[in-house]
Scaffold this motif. Structure first.
Motif, PDB file in Angstrom:
ATOM      1  N   VAL A  82       0.820  -1.213   0.000  1.00  0.00           N
ATOM      2  CA  VAL A  82       0.000   0.000   0.000  1.00  0.00           C
ATOM      3  C   VAL A  82       0.855   1.266   0.000  1.00  0.00           C
ATOM      4  O   VAL A  82       0.660   2.174  -0.811  1.00  0.00           O
ATOM      5  CB  VAL A  82      -0.944   0.013   1.225  1.00  0.00           C
ATOM      6  CG1 VAL A  82      -1.666   1.352   1.334  1.00  0.00           C
ATOM      7  CG2 VAL A  82      -1.953  -1.125   1.134  1.00  0.00           C
ATOM      8  N   VAL A  83       1.812   1.335   0.906  1.00  0.00           N
ATOM      9  CA  VAL A  83       2.505   2.591   1.186  1.00  0.00           C
ATOM     10  C   VAL A  83       3.579   2.944   0.157  1.00  0.00           C
ATOM     11  O   VAL A  83       3.682   4.108  -0.259  1.00  0.00           O
ATOM     12  CB  VAL A  83       3.120   2.550   2.600  1.00  0.00           C
ATOM     13  CG1 VAL A  83       3.922   3.815   2.883  1.00  0.00           C
ATOM     14  CG2 VAL A  83       2.017   2.389   3.643  1.00  0.00           C
ATOM     15  N   PHE A  84       4.379   1.986  -0.277  1.00  0.00           N
ATOM     16  CA  PHE A  84       5.493   2.303  -1.160  1.00  0.00           C
ATOM     17  C   PHE A  84       5.061   2.918  -2.503  1.00  0.00           C
ATOM     18  O   PHE A  84       5.618   3.925  -2.937  1.00  0.00           O
ATOM     19  CB  PHE A  84       6.368   1.067  -1.394  1.00  0.00           C
ATOM     20  CG  PHE A  84       7.144   0.629  -0.176  1.00  0.00           C
ATOM     21  CD1 PHE A  84       7.278   1.479   0.916  1.00  0.00           C
ATOM     22  CD2 PHE A  84       7.728  -0.613  -0.108  1.00  0.00           C
ATOM     23  CE1 PHE A  84       7.988   1.088   2.054  1.00  0.00           C
ATOM     24  CE2 PHE A  84       8.438  -1.014   1.017  1.00  0.00           C
ATOM     25  CZ  PHE A  84       8.567  -0.161   2.096  1.00  0.00           C
ATOM     26  N   PRO A  85       4.057   2.347  -3.193  1.00  0.00           N
ATOM     27  CA  PRO A  85       3.613   2.985  -4.441  1.00  0.00           C
ATOM     28  C   PRO A  85       3.065   4.400  -4.221  1.00  0.00           C
ATOM     29  O   PRO A  85       3.253   5.288  -5.074  1.00  0.00           O
ATOM     30  CB  PRO A  85       2.507   2.050  -4.948  1.00  0.00           C
ATOM     31  CG  PRO A  85       2.797   0.739  -4.314  1.00  0.00           C
ATOM     32  CD  PRO A  85       3.349   1.070  -2.967  1.00  0.00           C
ATOM     33  N   ILE A  86       2.408   4.626  -3.076  1.00  0.00           N
ATOM     34  CA  ILE A  86       1.859   5.955  -2.788  1.00  0.00           C
ATOM     35  C   ILE A  86       2.976   6.968  -2.612  1.00  0.00           C
ATOM     36  O   ILE A  86       2.925   8.080  -3.154  1.00  0.00           O
ATOM     37  CB  ILE A  86       0.969   5.894  -1.532  1.00  0.00           C
ATOM     38  CG1 ILE A  86      -0.311   5.109  -1.842  1.00  0.00           C
ATOM     39  CG2 ILE A  86       0.635   7.299  -1.033  1.00  0.00           C
ATOM     40  CD1 ILE A  86      -1.194   4.885  -0.639  1.00  0.00           C
ATOM     41  N   ILE A  87       4.013   6.605  -1.852  1.00  0.00           N
ATOM     42  CA  ILE A  87       5.151   7.501  -1.662  1.00  0.00           C
ATOM     43  C   ILE A  87       5.766   7.870  -3.006  1.00  0.00           C
ATOM     44  O   ILE A  87       6.051   9.043  -3.284  1.00  0.00           O
ATOM     45  CB  ILE A  87       6.215   6.834  -0.763  1.00  0.00           C
ATOM     46  CG1 ILE A  87       5.685   6.674   0.668  1.00  0.00           C
ATOM     47  CG2 ILE A  87       7.506   7.650  -0.760  1.00  0.00           C
ATOM     48  CD1 ILE A  87       6.625   5.914   1.584  1.00  0.00           C
ATOM     49  N   ALA A  88       5.951   6.872  -3.865  1.00  0.00           N
ATOM     50  CA  ALA A  88       6.600   7.104  -5.159  1.00  0.00           C
ATOM     51  C   ALA A  88       5.780   8.035  -6.050  1.00  0.00           C
ATOM     52  O   ALA A  88       6.322   8.959  -6.675  1.00  0.00           O
ATOM     53  CB  ALA A  88       6.828   5.764  -5.865  1.00  0.00           C
ATOM     54  N   VAL A 135      15.247   3.971   1.163  1.00  0.00           N
ATOM     55  CA  VAL A 135      15.873   3.548  -0.099  1.00  0.00           C
ATOM     56  C   VAL A 135      15.028   3.991  -1.291  1.00  0.00           C
ATOM     57  O   VAL A 135      15.552   4.463  -2.303  1.00  0.00           O
ATOM     58  CB  VAL A 135      16.071   2.015  -0.114  1.00  0.00           C
ATOM     59  CG1 VAL A 135      16.453   1.533  -1.518  1.00  0.00           C
ATOM     60  CG2 VAL A 135      17.139   1.601   0.885  1.00  0.00           C
ATOM     61  N   LEU A 136      13.721   3.874  -1.174  1.00  0.00           N
ATOM     62  CA  LEU A 136      12.815   4.271  -2.252  1.00  0.00           C
ATOM     63  C   LEU A 136      12.945   5.761  -2.554  1.00  0.00           C
ATOM     64  O   LEU A 136      13.079   6.162  -3.722  1.00  0.00           O
ATOM     65  CB  LEU A 136      11.372   3.937  -1.867  1.00  0.00           C
ATOM     66  CG  LEU A 136      10.270   4.451  -2.802  1.00  0.00           C
ATOM     67  CD1 LEU A 136      10.422   3.847  -4.196  1.00  0.00           C
ATOM     68  CD2 LEU A 136       8.892   4.137  -2.222  1.00  0.00           C
ATOM     69  N   VAL A 137      12.911   6.588  -1.511  1.00  0.00           N
ATOM     70  CA  VAL A 137      12.993   8.039  -1.699  1.00  0.00           C
ATOM     71  C   VAL A 137      14.339   8.421  -2.314  1.00  0.00           C
ATOM     72  O   VAL A 137      14.396   9.220  -3.265  1.00  0.00           O
ATOM     73  CB  VAL A 137      12.792   8.763  -0.355  1.00  0.00           C
ATOM     74  CG1 VAL A 137      13.053  10.265  -0.510  1.00  0.00           C
ATOM     75  CG2 VAL A 137      11.380   8.531   0.178  1.00  0.00           C
ATOM     76  N   VAL A 138      15.426   7.857  -1.799  1.00  0.00           N
ATOM     77  CA  VAL A 138      16.760   8.157  -2.325  1.00  0.00           C
ATOM     78  C   VAL A 138      16.867   7.728  -3.782  1.00  0.00           C
ATOM     79  O   VAL A 138      17.396   8.462  -4.633  1.00  0.00           O
ATOM     80  CB  VAL A 138      17.847   7.467  -1.472  1.00  0.00           C
ATOM     81  CG1 VAL A 138      19.213   7.598  -2.150  1.00  0.00           C
ATOM     82  CG2 VAL A 138      17.886   8.068  -0.075  1.00  0.00           C
ATOM     83  N   PHE A 139      16.368   6.538  -4.097  1.00  0.00           N
ATOM     84  CA  PHE A 139      16.429   6.039  -5.482  1.00  0.00           C
ATOM     85  C   PHE A 139      15.706   6.979  -6.443  1.00  0.00           C
ATOM     86  O   PHE A 139      16.225   7.300  -7.522  1.00  0.00           O
ATOM     87  CB  PHE A 139      15.810   4.645  -5.553  1.00  0.00           C
ATOM     88  CG  PHE A 139      15.639   4.121  -6.955  1.00  0.00           C
ATOM     89  CD1 PHE A 139      16.684   3.479  -7.606  1.00  0.00           C
ATOM     90  CD2 PHE A 139      14.435   4.278  -7.632  1.00  0.00           C
ATOM     91  CE1 PHE A 139      16.530   3.007  -8.908  1.00  0.00           C
ATOM     92  CE2 PHE A 139      14.274   3.811  -8.933  1.00  0.00           C
ATOM     93  CZ  PHE A 139      15.327   3.175  -9.565  1.00  0.00           C
ATOM     94  N   LEU A 140      14.521   7.419  -6.072  1.00  0.00           N
ATOM     95  CA  LEU A 140      13.732   8.275  -6.955  1.00  0.00           C
ATOM     96  C   LEU A 140      14.402   9.629  -7.161  1.00  0.00           C
ATOM     97  O   LEU A 140      14.441  10.149  -8.286  1.00  0.00           O
ATOM     98  CB  LEU A 140      12.323   8.452  -6.385  1.00  0.00           C
ATOM     99  CG  LEU A 140      11.440   7.202  -6.413  1.00  0.00           C
ATOM    100  CD1 LEU A 140      10.119   7.458  -5.705  1.00  0.00           C
ATOM    101  CD2 LEU A 140      11.180   6.742  -7.845  1.00  0.00           C
TER     102      LEU A 140
END
Length: 514
Positions: A321-327, A451-456
């Protein structure tokens, strides 16, 4: 009844993945065609939005029926199951006739729905869309019956196969109805309704063959039943209040914007609403099997197993739920521009707020289902009263300041408030503290989120702008890659997720239970 449903979950999620792919294909292919004419797209959005009311025409009885039918199925009481489904759908049938009559009336007076509809062409389009909606609204009866029959058996994947094929036809048809400089939005909508009806009829055939389901006996149960009414009325009426509340703060946006701001503002808002609705449908598919299992556990009085099962759902659903929303929130700008173009620049803020609405959905969805399963009527009443009041009061005071964005901002605020309430309810049910919940269910996922935020941000220069399907695919792939990487990191930090992942890879042994 089956003792294990692990393989059913696996099959449901396999076809869910296909549904996700088709859903993205639909967004990528269909919406750019529809949105090319902003005024007509706004009219289409309003007319389609009114069809949402068909989903609520049962006055809450279908939700209650789902619970009691699942409990009857868990105890092997087939006759009782048929009576519950027949009675609840007879209520739906009565109100569908009323709604269809209203749609028919509006088809002759479309200006009652949309503020700035003026030209004869636009009036004809709105009239035809509403007429088609009125004629095909009974299809919802068949769809709801099938959802209940397949759902309580956790055989949703059979129905998903049929709908996937139907969605493929819908997507391909876009090139016929909108190709070569044509814009036949009425023909497209009619075709979609025909496909929906066809899928429902095929579903009935499959259910008859797979379960030997007696639909003749079921339709004979389409009548008022005092015993069934007494059994379902309290939960149904609480569900009705929840439904009215949901309509007031979720489904009235397009009508209010169309009346107050006009069709073009509806189109601006519709981009964010389309993505939100897409997420909502995916979350509904993901969490729907769990609702039936809650009722199964309650039907056979296994409270401790229910708690273990519920906690496991909260754990494994967080990254989904959360990771796709953040991206999407972080990089909504290139996604929106490459999808529908710069003329929808105002939609970017709307998209960010509306997508963020579901950030607590990993708790609110299962908690809402559990609340219904446990018949927590008082809590449902309070939440249903507060949410629409906060929503519309907020819009009243901020509409002049924020314009169409105020609808998105206060939708987020309302969703966040409800999510906080559901967290409190979950803590009470599980008998754990907020500190324990954060420590065990959220903190282990923080490294992956980072990691997701840094990658994007490191790949910000790789995002491309300009309305183009290739650009859209590139942007979506970058976001998708970031989500996959963060999910992979989670496998190292969250044992429950890792265990479930490897069980899935082993195709899940029959005796394993999630």
């Amino acid at each position: 009844m089956q003792k294990s449903y692990s393989k059913n979950y696996l099959k449901i999620y396999f076809y869910q993945i296909l549904s996700i792919v088709l859903g993205f294909a639909s967004l990528f292919v269909v919406v750019p065609f529809l949105s090319s004419d902003k005024a007509t797209y706004g009219i289409y959005t309003v007319c389609v939005s009114i069809s949402i009311f068909l989903s609520y025409a049962d006055l809450g009885f279908l939700g209650a029926g789902m619970k009691y039918a699942a409990e009857s199925y868990s105890r092997g009481e087939t006759e009782q199951e048929l009576k519950v489904i027949g009675f609840t759908h007879s209520v739906l049938l009565i109100f569908l006739i009323i709604f269809s009559s209203v749609f028919l009336y509006l088809s002759f007076n479309p200006e009652l729905l949309i503020k700035d509809i003026k030209s004869d062409i636009q009036i004809d389009i709105a009239s035809n869309l509403l007429l088609i909606l009125a004629l095909f609204s009974p299809t919802i009866i068949l769809q709801r019956i099938l959802q209940m029959v397949f759902g309580i058996r956790l055989q949703d994947f059979r129905l998903q196969k049929i709908n996937i094929i139907g969605n493929l036809f819908k997507i391909v048809s876009v090139f016929y109805f909108f190709g070569l400089q044509s814009y036949n939005i009425v023909g497209y909508f009619l075709f979609v309704q025909i496909v929906n009806l066809s899928c429902a009829l095929i579903g009935i055939f499959i259910a008859k063959k797979a379960f030997n389901y007696d639909f003749i006996k079921l339709f004979m149960c389409f009548k008022f039943d005092k015993i069934m009414f007494a059994k379902t009325k309290h939960l149904a009426f609480s569900g009705l209040i929840v439904t009215v509340s949901w309509i007031l703060y979720y489904e009235m946006d397009s009508f209010a914007i169309g009346k107050l701001l006009g069709a073009k503002e509806v189109a601006i808002y519709a981009i964010g609403l389309t993505i939100l609705s897409f997420f909502r449908s995916l979350l509904g598919v993901f969490f729907s099997p769990f609702s039936s299992r809650f009722n199964h556990f309650i039907g056979v009085d296994k409270s401790q197993e229910l708690k273990t099962f519920y906690l496991h759902i909260l754990t494994i659903s967080f990254p989904i739920v959360v990771f796709p929303i953040i991206a999407i929130v972080i990089f909504s700008r290139p996604l929106v521009i490459s999808w529908v173009g710069l003329e929808y620049n105002k939609s970017i803020e709307v998209v960010q707020w509306l997508i963020a609405c579901n950030v607590l959905a990993f708790v609110s969805y299962p908690a809402g289902m559990l609340m219904v399963a446990q018949e927590k009527l008082k809590e449902m009443y309070i939440l249903s009263f507060v949410m629409p009041v906060v929503y519309w009061v907020g819009i009243y005071f901020t509409l002049d300041l924020y314009g169409v964005a105020s609808f998105a901002i206060f939708k987020f605020i309302v969703f966040f408030i409800s999510g906080a309430v559901y967290i409190g309810y979950s803590l009470s049910f599980l008998k754990i503290s907020l500190y324990q919940f954060i420590k065990n269910q959220i903190v282990p996922y923080l490294p992956a989120a980072l990691v997701l935020v840094v990658f994007l941000y490191l790949n910000e220069h790789n995002f491309v702008n300009g309305k183009n399907k290739i650009n859209l695919v590139i942007n979506a792939m970058i976001i998708g890659l970031g989500v996959l990487i963060s999910f992979a990191v989670s496998l190292f930090t969250v044992k429950a997720l890792r265990d479930y992942f490897f069980q899935t890879l082993k195709l899940i042994l029959p005796k394993n239970e999630i």
